[in-house]
Write an enzyme that holds these catalytic residues in place. Structure first.
Site, PDB file in Angstrom:
ATOM      1  N   ASN A   1      -0.313   4.432  -0.979  1.00 44.60           N
ATOM      2  CA  ASN A   1      -1.008   5.692  -0.685  1.00 44.60           C
ATOM      3  C   ASN A   1      -1.618   5.735   0.718  1.00 44.60           C
ATOM      4  O   ASN A   1      -2.316   6.676   1.073  1.00 44.60           O
ATOM      5  CB  ASN A   1      -2.057   6.014  -1.764  1.00 44.60           C
ATOM      6  CG  ASN A   1      -3.230   5.044  -1.737  1.00 44.60           C
ATOM      7  OD1 ASN A   1      -3.273   4.144  -0.888  1.00 44.60           O
ATOM      8  ND2 ASN A   1      -4.186   5.200  -2.628  1.00 44.60           N
TER       9      ASN A   1
ATOM     10  N   ASP B   1      -1.891  -1.121  -3.927  1.00 45.61           N
ATOM     11  CA  ASP B   1      -2.142  -0.311  -5.119  1.00 45.61           C
ATOM     12  C   ASP B   1      -1.015  -0.461  -6.139  1.00 45.61           C
ATOM     13  O   ASP B   1      -0.004  -1.123  -5.882  1.00 45.61           O
ATOM     14  CB  ASP B   1      -2.364   1.159  -4.737  1.00 45.61           C
ATOM     15  CG  ASP B   1      -1.349   1.634  -3.708  1.00 45.61           C
ATOM     16  OD1 ASP B   1      -0.153   1.346  -3.899  1.00 45.61           O
ATOM     17  OD2 ASP B   1      -1.754   2.250  -2.697  1.00 45.61           O
TER      18      ASP B   1
ATOM     19  N   GLU C   1      -7.791 -20.514 -16.126  1.00 44.38           N
ATOM     20  CA  GLU C   1      -8.199 -21.007 -14.816  1.00 44.38           C
ATOM     21  C   GLU C   1      -9.383 -21.935 -15.089  1.00 44.38           C
ATOM     22  O   GLU C   1     -10.524 -21.507 -15.168  1.00 44.38           O
ATOM     23  CB  GLU C   1      -8.648 -19.870 -13.891  1.00 44.38           C
ATOM     24  CG  GLU C   1      -8.895 -20.379 -12.480  1.00 44.38           C
ATOM     25  CD  GLU C   1     -10.129 -19.810 -11.785  1.00 44.38           C
ATOM     26  OE1 GLU C   1     -10.247 -19.983 -10.579  1.00 44.38           O
ATOM     27  OE2 GLU C   1     -10.999 -19.217 -12.454  1.00 44.38           O
TER      28      GLU C   1
ATOM     29  N   ASP D   1       0.845  -1.201   0.000  1.00 44.51           N
ATOM     30  CA  ASP D   1       0.000   0.000   0.000  1.00 44.51           C
ATOM     31  C   ASP D   1       0.876   1.244   0.000  1.00 44.51           C
ATOM     32  O   ASP D   1       1.509   1.568   1.006  1.00 44.51           O
ATOM     33  CB  ASP D   1      -0.891  -0.048   1.260  1.00 44.51           C
ATOM     34  CG  ASP D   1      -1.642   1.257   1.501  1.00 44.51           C
ATOM     35  OD1 ASP D   1      -1.845   2.011   0.537  1.00 44.51           O
ATOM     36  OD2 ASP D   1      -2.024   1.498   2.663  1.00 44.51           O
TER      37      ASP D   1
ATOM     38  N   ASP E   1     -10.134 -15.920 -16.088  1.00 45.47           N
ATOM     39  CA  ASP E   1     -10.919 -16.320 -14.926  1.00 45.47           C
ATOM     40  C   ASP E   1     -12.059 -17.247 -15.357  1.00 45.47           C
ATOM     41  O   ASP E   1     -12.736 -16.979 -16.355  1.00 45.47           O
ATOM     42  CB  ASP E   1     -11.499 -15.046 -14.282  1.00 45.47           C
ATOM     43  CG  ASP E   1     -12.144 -15.313 -12.950  1.00 45.47           C
ATOM     44  OD1 ASP E   1     -11.443 -15.727 -12.027  1.00 45.47           O
ATOM     45  OD2 ASP E   1     -13.375 -15.099 -12.837  1.00 45.47           O
TER      46      ASP E   1
ATOM     47  N   ASP F   1      -3.918   3.942   2.373  1.00 44.53           N
ATOM     48  CA  ASP F   1      -5.337   3.755   2.699  1.00 44.53           C
ATOM     49  C   ASP F   1      -5.659   2.340   3.200  1.00 44.53           C
ATOM     50  O   ASP F   1      -6.827   1.978   3.333  1.00 44.53           O
ATOM     51  CB  ASP F   1      -6.220   4.108   1.488  1.00 44.53           C
ATOM     52  CG  ASP F   1      -6.014   3.159   0.321  1.00 44.53           C
ATOM     53  OD1 ASP F   1      -5.118   2.286   0.403  1.00 44.53           O
ATOM     54  OD2 ASP F   1      -6.733   3.285  -0.688  1.00 44.53           O
TER      55      ASP F   1
HETATM   56  C1  GLC Z   1     -12.138 -17.320  -9.933  1.00 45.89           C
HETATM   57  C2  GLC Z   1     -11.285 -16.441  -9.071  1.00 45.89           C
HETATM   58  C3  GLC Z   1     -11.982 -16.226  -7.767  1.00 45.89           C
HETATM   59  C4  GLC Z   1     -13.315 -15.564  -8.035  1.00 45.89           C
HETATM   60  C5  GLC Z   1     -14.136 -16.366  -9.040  1.00 45.89           C
HETATM   61  C6  GLC Z   1     -15.281 -15.555  -9.577  1.00 45.89           C
HETATM   62  O1  GLC Z   1     -12.259 -18.592  -9.433  1.00 45.89           O
HETATM   63  O2  GLC Z   1     -10.011 -16.986  -8.927  1.00 45.89           O
HETATM   64  O3  GLC Z   1     -11.232 -15.477  -6.870  1.00 45.89           O
HETATM   65  O4  GLC Z   1     -14.036 -15.441  -6.851  1.00 45.89           O
HETATM   66  O5  GLC Z   1     -13.371 -16.729 -10.152  1.00 45.89           O
HETATM   67  O6  GLC Z   1     -14.817 -14.572 -10.444  1.00 45.89           O
END
Ligand code: GLC
Length: 556
Positions: free
Chosen positions: A29, A35, A270, A27, A213, A31
């Site tokens: 900044n 970032d 993924e 971090d 994702d 907060d």
């Molecule tokens: C994937 C991501 C996870 C997220 C899910 C929904 O599995 O790694 O963190 O919650 O997708 O986008």
């Protein structure tokens, strides 16, 4: 159709990629949230660690219901994290250091705050605006029941009923994850075109690739059929929303875009699919890279790990795609804790599986196993992924106060599953007890003040205190990655199993390199072998339990 580029020499075949969970990294900044500038300030650290690439989790504008995986605008930066200019500068500076840059793309769903979803809510059923998402009429006399029996990954029904503009209860929309994450309708060409534009937007800014994702989502079976309620069938049947054939068409289109850019641009899937389905994503004209979750799911057990490695290599043979080994990410219990408690299925999340019997947790043994696992992973043929904090030996934080838990799983599981916050606690950069252990530049913040609280003992793992100790986890990782670069047999290529008894996993790589993982009682270093590196200090000439050594076997 243009031919895909050859995969033979692409950089990701043997790259070690470091995953940055931006909110918890550094971090700058003040907060209490990580970032872009925080990442920039740590580039020298990453360079010294010896990684080849960075993958950064979603940094786009987002209401943060799922910490960035609910994207409100795919072509900008979350204001809490910085600006687009800062992001561009970060990409440039990483490149200047020879570090590749991968961004996370979330195509299965957006945030409910995405302009398109807001437009959909403000439009009529059947309108083009609604058709960008998956809206359906409910079942029952008054449409009061969800359109089918699908369940959300985080718990509860996968459908949410909206209130129409006339104030009446209306259609339902599909959300395979949180309620705030409506699923896109990938049958709509407009959605496809939008994501192609998103890919180009980031490729134009110099990114080397994308982490995709939920890469096995997006396409849903025609007619959105109910899931079987027969428990036996449930074990074998594919869910009508995962791993549908249609996803491959999307990836073939994306591969063409990636290949149309100079340099080698990549995508890593993924995809939580069966080891037999996974190779389909890896075809040369598709994504050509995917996380090896079969490996991640394995518990710390010689037989289980060997089986997974053998299966991976077999499934990839003939495809030309590299293996991508991974033990940790922001969704699973950290390997230090998992390996110590003997947990398998790192991707499944229940209180019992994630936290096991925490009373029995032995941090020293956990760290020892996790380091041994990392050195096993770095010796295998292919690429590897490291999740931030793994190189510090961080365990899972299993006792975050319930009122501080933020993962949508917690609420959606009706408070039975604490979710994934325990592996997302802001990093300890400094051992100092005061402040946030170096996570934030803001000295006023205590270890309770960042977006997730840090435990009092967190500083014990501080990166700064690991600098001078040659046996620290950080230095074990650094040395392993340095050797990986210079030892010609490592990285891409083949392995040959070596039989060294029931408690040892051993294989050789090209040349005279031998990787040996000792799961049993201490054993002697093989005669005549030179020890290049060890995941834990040797005990004289003996390799302790739960230790990986890298050896150069002298030719006879
Ligand atoms: C994937 C991501 C996870 C997220 C899910 C929904 O599995 O790694 O963190 O919650 O997708 O986008």
């Amino acid at each position: 159709m243009p031919m895909s580029k050859s995969q033979e020499s692409v950089w990701w075949r043997d790259a070690v990629t470091y995953q940055i969970y931006i909110r918890s990294f550094a971090d700058a900044n003040g907060d209490g949230k990580g970032d872009v500038e925080g990442i920039r300030s740590k580039l020298p650290y990453l360079k010294k660690l010896g990684i080849d690439a960075i993958w950064i989790t979603p940094w786009y504008p987002s209401p943060q219901n799922d910490h960035g995986y609910d994207v409100a605008d795919y072509m900008n930066i979350e204001p809490d994290y910085g600006t687009l200019e800062q992001a561009e500068q970060l990409i440039r500076e990483a490149h200047e250091l020879g570090i590749r840059f991968i961004v996370d793309i979330v195509p299965n769903h957006s945030s409910d705050q995405h302009r398109w979803f807001q437009d959909a809510l403000n439009s009529e059923p059947g309108s083009p605006e609604r058709n960008r998402y998956i809206f359906r009429e409910g079942k029952g006399e008054h449409g009061e029941l969800p359109p089918n029996n699908w369940q959300a990954v985080f718990g509860g029904p996968a459908w949410h009923r909206i209130t129409e503009s006339n104030g009446e209860a209306g259609q339902w929309y599909l959300h395979l994850f949180a309620v705030e994450q409506p699923d896109f309708n990938w049958e709509n060409p407009e959605v496809r075109a939008h994501f192609e534009e998103v890919l180009k937007f980031w490729l134009d800014r110099g990114v080397d690739g994308f982490r995709i994702d939920v890469a096995h989502g997006m396409i849903k079976e025609q007619g959105l059929p109910d899931i079987t309620t027969d428990p036996e069938l449930l074990k074998v049947q594919k869910m009508p929303y995962w791993d549908q054939d249609g996803v491959h068409e999307i990836y073939r289109a994306w591969r063409k875009i990636l290949d149309s850019y100079p340099g080698d641009r990549m995508a890593v899937a993924e995809a939580w699919v069966s080891p037999t389905s996974l190779p389909l994503y890896l075809r040369n004209d598709e994504l050509a890279n995917s996380f090896n979750f079969d490996f991640l799911d394995s518990k710390w057990d010689r037989k289980v790990l060997k089986k997974s490695i053998v299966r991976t290599i077999k499934n990839l043979s003939g495809l030309g795609a590299p293996a991508s080994w991974v033990f940790n990410n922001h969704d699973v219990t950290r390997s230090v804790t998992r390996f110590d408690l003997g947990l398998k299925g790192g991707g499944v999340s229940t209180i019992k599986q994630r936290f096991g019997n925490t009373k029995k947790f032995n941090a020293e043994r956990g760290v020892r196993r996790a380091r041994a696992g990392a050195m096993l992973m770095f010796a295998l043929p292919g690429g590897a992924y490291v999740y931030q904090g793994e190189e510090l030996g961080l365990p899972e934080v299993t006792n975050i106060p319930q009122d501080r838990l933020t993962d949508p799983r917690w609420k959606m599981s009706e408070y039975t599953d604490p979710g994934r916050d325990g592996c997302r606690v802001p990093l300890p950069w400094a051992a100092a007890e005061a402040g946030s252990h170096g996570f934030s530049t803001n000295a006023e913040l205590s270890d309770q003040d960042s977006w997730l609280p840090q435990p009092a003992w967190w500083g014990k793992y501080g990166a700064d205190s690991q600098e001078s100790d040659e046996n620290s986890t950080l230095n074990i990782y650094r040395k392993a990655l340095a050797i990986r670069k210079t030892e010609s047999g490592l990285g891409d290529g083949k392995l040959k199993w070596v039989d060294m008894g029931k408690e040892v996993l051993a294989f050789s790589r090209a040349g005279d390199f031998l990787c040996l993982v000792n799961f049993g009682d201490p054993i002697k270093v093989p005669k005549g072998a030179e020890v290049l590196h060890s995941s834990s200090p040797l005990d004289g000439k003996k390799i302790p339990t739960d230790t990986t050594v890298w050896l150069r076997t002298k030719s006879k």
